[in-house]
Design an enzyme around this catalytic site. Sequence first.
Site, short mmCIF file in Angstrom:
data_model
loop_
_atom_site.label_atom_id
_atom_site.label_comp_id
_atom_site.label_asym_id
_atom_site.label_seq_id
_atom_site.Cartn_x
_atom_site.Cartn_y
_atom_site.Cartn_z
N HIS A 130 43.39 60.78 -15.03
CA HIS A 130 44.84 60.91 -14.85
C HIS A 130 45.24 60.80 -13.38
O HIS A 130 46.38 61.12 -13.03
CB HIS A 130 45.33 62.24 -15.43
CG HIS A 130 45.32 62.27 -16.92
ND1 HIS A 130 45.40 63.44 -17.66
CD2 HIS A 130 45.20 61.27 -17.84
CE1 HIS A 130 45.35 63.16 -18.95
NE2 HIS A 130 45.22 61.85 -19.08
N THR B 217 39.98 72.54 -22.28
CA THR B 217 40.91 71.72 -23.04
C THR B 217 40.60 71.87 -24.52
O THR B 217 39.44 72.02 -24.91
CB THR B 217 40.84 70.23 -22.64
OG1 THR B 217 41.67 69.47 -23.52
CG2 THR B 217 39.42 69.70 -22.73
#
Length: 228
Positions: free
Chosen positions: A106, A173
């Site tokens: 990202h 996550t």
Amino acid sequence: MKKEHIVVFTGAGMSAPSGLATFRDPDGIWSRYRVEEVATPEAWATNQEKVLEFYNLRRAQLAKVEPNEGHRAIAELEQQYKVTVVTQNVDNLHERGGSTSVLHIHGELTKARSTIDPDLVYDIGPGLLNPGDLCEKGSQLRPHVVWFGEQIFHTEQACAAIADCDIVIVAGTSLQVYPAAGMILHAPPAARRYLVDPGSPNAPEGFQHLCGSVDILLPKLTKELLAK
């Protein structure tokens, strides 16, 4: 003897114990802004100054925190294993914690890139990025991060690393963010799988779920893996 390969796939919960606000944290920087206002190509086209302000605040926050014991534990695995970190996080805490092979799918908060040539990327560290800061070709610099609606980075490298691994550790996550989470599907059937996360009541099939904070559980897992 060839070292076993560990891929560690990390998300926002990896950095939360260091004091970085997660996307859903009601008290963090994100809570003062709407995603549509600061993290989309449309926001950049509409109000560059506000977008730059937001990422300047995030960079300032990052400069005030340190890697946690989870980051350091991942780096310790390199004593005995080949380790590739694939992270959804834009902070540099993995590198500061000692990891030497990190793929930021990202993007990276401490870098800026040209708006006309994506190959022109600059390391700006904790510094400010302001309107009028230009690349060598004369275009405005933008944050080197992936906004909503943009393609993630290093897809082929990350998928190749995961396909090559002997052990995959998912940390911080719940594997709900796609397309990134889909990368884990490339792990070989025989790969050992661990999920370290406090907010995942149902671990994906084949994963050993270690329910709790990464800064507490990753050092324990690292100790076990280094003892083998």
